[in-house]
Design a protein around this motif. Sequence first.
Motif, mmCIF file in Angstrom:
data_model
loop_
_atom_site.group_PDB
_atom_site.id
_atom_site.type_symbol
_atom_site.label_atom_id
_atom_site.label_comp_id
_atom_site.label_asym_id
_atom_site.label_seq_id
_atom_site.Cartn_x
_atom_site.Cartn_y
_atom_site.Cartn_z
ATOM 1 N N VAL A 58 0.872 -1.171 0.000
ATOM 2 C CA VAL A 58 0.000 0.000 0.000
ATOM 3 C C VAL A 58 0.911 1.224 0.000
ATOM 4 C CG1 VAL A 58 -1.740 1.291 1.294
ATOM 5 C CG2 VAL A 58 -1.826 -1.206 1.238
ATOM 6 N N GLN A 59 0.604 2.182 -0.875
ATOM 7 C CA GLN A 59 1.454 3.367 -0.947
ATOM 8 C C GLN A 59 0.675 4.642 -0.658
ATOM 9 O OE1 GLN A 59 3.183 3.362 -4.845
ATOM 10 N NE2 GLN A 59 1.386 4.155 -5.830
ATOM 11 N N LEU A 60 1.384 5.594 -0.096
ATOM 12 C CA LEU A 60 0.852 6.909 0.204
ATOM 13 C C LEU A 60 1.152 7.817 -0.982
ATOM 14 C CD1 LEU A 60 -0.289 8.999 2.277
ATOM 15 C CD2 LEU A 60 2.072 9.330 3.031
ATOM 16 N N ASN A 100 7.466 8.822 8.204
ATOM 17 C CA ASN A 100 8.460 9.199 7.197
ATOM 18 C C ASN A 100 8.643 8.146 6.114
ATOM 19 O OD1 ASN A 100 9.065 11.638 8.644
ATOM 20 N ND2 ASN A 100 10.162 10.355 10.101
ATOM 21 N N SER A 101 7.576 7.466 5.754
ATOM 22 C CA SER A 101 7.609 6.437 4.719
ATOM 23 C C SER A 101 6.401 6.599 3.811
ATOM 24 C CB SER A 101 7.593 5.047 5.359
ATOM 25 O OG SER A 101 7.531 4.054 4.361
ATOM 26 N N SER A 102 6.532 6.092 2.599
ATOM 27 C CA SER A 102 5.419 6.147 1.650
ATOM 28 C C SER A 102 4.777 4.790 1.435
ATOM 29 C CB SER A 102 5.914 6.687 0.303
ATOM 30 O OG SER A 102 6.357 8.013 0.441
ATOM 31 N N PHE A 103 5.263 3.747 2.135
ATOM 32 C CA PHE A 103 4.766 2.401 1.890
ATOM 33 C C PHE A 103 4.490 1.651 3.173
ATOM 34 C CE2 PHE A 103 7.533 3.521 -1.647
ATOM 35 C CZ PHE A 103 6.657 3.391 -2.707
ATOM 36 N N GLY A 104 3.491 0.776 3.106
ATOM 37 C CA GLY A 104 3.184 -0.158 4.175
ATOM 38 C C GLY A 104 2.747 -1.457 3.534
ATOM 39 N N TYR A 105 2.676 -2.528 4.315
ATOM 40 C CA TYR A 105 2.369 -3.846 3.755
ATOM 41 C C TYR A 105 1.349 -4.581 4.606
ATOM 42 C CZ TYR A 105 6.563 -2.946 1.062
ATOM 43 O OH TYR A 105 7.482 -2.385 0.212
ATOM 44 N N ILE A 106 0.511 -5.343 3.920
ATOM 45 C CA ILE A 106 -0.391 -6.274 4.588
ATOM 46 C C ILE A 106 0.243 -7.645 4.397
ATOM 47 C CG2 ILE A 106 -2.703 -7.287 4.653
ATOM 48 C CD1 ILE A 106 -3.670 -4.709 3.162
#
Length: 151
Positions: A58-60, A100-106
């Motif tokens: 998932v990206q911001l 301070n990140s543009s990404f997260g993960y499921i």
Amino acid sequence: MKKILKYTFVIGLVSLMFTACKKEYQTYKGPTVVEFSPAIKSRPQGTVVAPGYDSVKVQLVGPQRSSDLELSYTIDPKSTAVEGTHYNIPKLGTLTLPANSSFGYIRVNLVPGSIPNNQTASQKKLIFNLTGNSEVPASVNYKTYTLTITF
């Protein structure tokens, strides 16, 4: 004299070409949203070919946050994969984009042996619907992601 004038013209023309190719960087000015992004670009979106686990990225889209961003998602009822039988998700329904990140993960843990063979008829679909949160909604165009599970 003509040679000098000719070389000066060519050097001037080349210099002009290099200054004309200057890159212009643009800053995104639209609304801040979150969206699904294929985690691995070398395979079709969401295809899993081995047991273990997979991650849905998932990206911001917009400026990064100075604190963690908690987001929500749901599993679509049209999914053919069954929780506990074909997969398990440790934090079902929520994910965190770190500060301070543009990404997260499921993280999706796959249950080995839950699908009998590698035939198309045995594939299971796990459909995610990203909802975001009250501050950062999901992108209208990229709020759904389908993970196809095959073993």
